[in-house]
Design an enzyme around this catalytic site. Structure first.
Site, PDB file in Angstrom:
ATOM      1  N   LYS A   1       0.841  -1.200   0.000  1.00  0.00           N
ATOM      2  CA  LYS A   1       0.000   0.000   0.000  1.00  0.00           C
ATOM      3  C   LYS A   1       0.880   1.256   0.000  1.00  0.00           C
ATOM      4  O   LYS A   1       2.101   1.168   0.211  1.00  0.00           O
ATOM      5  CB  LYS A   1      -0.909  -0.048   1.229  1.00  0.00           C
ATOM      6  CG  LYS A   1      -1.918  -1.209   1.189  1.00  0.00           C
ATOM      7  CD  LYS A   1      -2.779  -1.228   2.451  1.00  0.00           C
ATOM      8  CE  LYS A   1      -3.829  -2.320   2.400  1.00  0.00           C
ATOM      9  NZ  LYS A   1      -4.695  -2.294   3.612  1.00  0.00           N
TER      10      LYS A   1
ATOM     11  N   HIS B   1      -1.712  -5.458   1.436  1.00  0.00           N
ATOM     12  CA  HIS B   1      -2.979  -6.144   1.174  1.00  0.00           C
ATOM     13  C   HIS B   1      -2.686  -7.562   0.729  1.00  0.00           C
ATOM     14  O   HIS B   1      -1.730  -7.802  -0.002  1.00  0.00           O
ATOM     15  CB  HIS B   1      -3.767  -5.435   0.059  1.00  0.00           C
ATOM     16  CG  HIS B   1      -4.914  -6.258  -0.457  1.00  0.00           C
ATOM     17  ND1 HIS B   1      -6.135  -6.291   0.182  1.00  0.00           N
ATOM     18  CD2 HIS B   1      -5.011  -7.118  -1.507  1.00  0.00           C
ATOM     19  CE1 HIS B   1      -6.945  -7.128  -0.470  1.00  0.00           C
ATOM     20  NE2 HIS B   1      -6.284  -7.646  -1.494  1.00  0.00           N
TER      21      HIS B   1
HETATM   22  P1  DAT Z   1      -7.714  -6.848   5.264  1.00  0.00           P
HETATM   23  O1  DAT Z   1      -6.891  -5.774   4.613  1.00  0.00           O
HETATM   24  O2  DAT Z   1      -6.984  -7.498   6.414  1.00  0.00           O
HETATM   25  O3  DAT Z   1      -8.251  -7.857   4.272  1.00  0.00           O
HETATM   26  P2  DAT Z   1     -10.412  -5.739   5.338  1.00  0.00           P
HETATM   27  O4  DAT Z   1     -10.596  -6.339   3.992  1.00  0.00           O
HETATM   28  O5  DAT Z   1     -11.434  -6.021   6.384  1.00  0.00           O
HETATM   29  O6  DAT Z   1      -8.980  -6.132   5.949  1.00  0.00           O
HETATM   30  O7  DAT Z   1     -10.297  -4.155   5.213  1.00  0.00           O
HETATM   31  C1  DAT Z   1      -9.568  -3.589   4.156  1.00  0.00           C
HETATM   32  C2  DAT Z   1      -8.772  -2.443   4.681  1.00  0.00           C
HETATM   33  O8  DAT Z   1      -9.628  -1.439   5.194  1.00  0.00           O
HETATM   34  C3  DAT Z   1      -7.832  -2.768   5.847  1.00  0.00           C
HETATM   35  O9  DAT Z   1      -6.618  -3.337   5.435  1.00  0.00           O
HETATM   36  C4  DAT Z   1      -7.625  -1.418   6.449  1.00  0.00           C
HETATM   37  C5  DAT Z   1      -8.996  -0.770   6.278  1.00  0.00           C
HETATM   38  N1  DAT Z   1      -9.772  -0.952   7.498  1.00  0.00           N
HETATM   39  C6  DAT Z   1     -10.413  -2.075   7.894  1.00  0.00           C
HETATM   40  N2  DAT Z   1     -11.013  -1.893   9.077  1.00  0.00           N
HETATM   41  C7  DAT Z   1     -10.745  -0.615   9.442  1.00  0.00           C
HETATM   42  C8  DAT Z   1     -11.063   0.189  10.555  1.00  0.00           C
HETATM   43  N3  DAT Z   1     -11.808  -0.271  11.566  1.00  0.00           N
HETATM   44  N4  DAT Z   1     -10.575   1.468  10.592  1.00  0.00           N
HETATM   45  C9  DAT Z   1      -9.836   1.956   9.588  1.00  0.00           C
HETATM   46  N5  DAT Z   1      -9.500   1.248   8.493  1.00  0.00           N
HETATM   47  C10 DAT Z   1      -9.944  -0.020   8.424  1.00  0.00           C
HETATM   48 MG    MG Z   2      -9.668  -7.709   2.794  1.00  0.00          MG
END
Ligand code: DAT
Ligand code: MG
Length: 151
Positions: free
Chosen positions: A11, A117
């Site tokens: 990222k 990611h």
């Molecule tokens: P991952 O990247 O572990 O697959 P995800 O798909 O649930 O997680 O979310 C994508 C991205 O969104 C994550 O890497 C960072 C952001 N994100 C997720 N939850 C968040 C939160 N509670 N506050 C801020 N950013 C968040």
């Molecule tokens: Mg994800």
């Protein structure tokens, strides 16, 4: 059998912090095969498709702002159980839960700047690889050590 593939992206914070090499190194040394890689400034349109499931989240606008704040390095890695193993290598979404030895556990403190990611399922990986790469950008090649990497 067609080998499993996953999408890994460094990222914008990871690129700015010059972590690209260390992240590539971890996937190489684990035994995965790099079959596609490019650096680009992602568009809001591409990211809104990539993160379509998160559309309704409160953090979604700031997530898109962050992800468009600078270039990303996207990669496709191939190998046995690469999707799940990559998630283990990357660590949980929130770095507070990520153990040392994971990318997030070694390089990040805040969920909104978690460096990397990785696709979360084989179906998600197929969707994301199609979204980020043209077919001809993926390279089929024989890794000379591939027969040493599995039983
Ligand atoms: P991952 O990247 O572990 O697959 P995800 O798909 O649930 O997680 O979310 C994508 C991205 O969104 C994550 O890497 C960072 C952001 N994100 C997720 N939850 C968040 C939160 N509670 N506050 C801020 N950013 C968040
Ligand atoms: Mg994800």
């Amino acid at each position: 059998d067609v080998a499993e593939r996953t999408l890994v992206a460094v990222k914008p914070d990871g690129v700015q912090r010059r972590l690209v090499g260390q992240i590539i190194q971890r996937f190489e040394q684990r035994g995965f095969k790099l079959v596609g890689m490019k650096m680009l400034q992602a568009s809001e349109d591409l990211l809104s498709q990539h993160y379509s499931e998160l559309r309704t989240k409160a953090f979604y606008p700031s997530l898109l702002q962050y992800m468009t704040s600078g270039p990303v390095v996207v990669m496709v890695w191939e190998g046995h159980n690469v999707v799940q193993t990559s998630r283990t290598m990357v660590g949980p979404t929130n770095p507070v839960e990520a153990r040392a030895g994971t990318v997030r556990g070694d390089f990040s403190t805040h969920v909104s700047r978690n460096v990397v990611h990785a696709s979360d399922s084989p179906e998600g990986a197929r969707r994301e690889i199609q979204l980020w790469f043209q077919g001809q950008e993926l390279v089929q090649w024989d890794c000379c050590d591939q027969h040493c990497l599995r039983g």
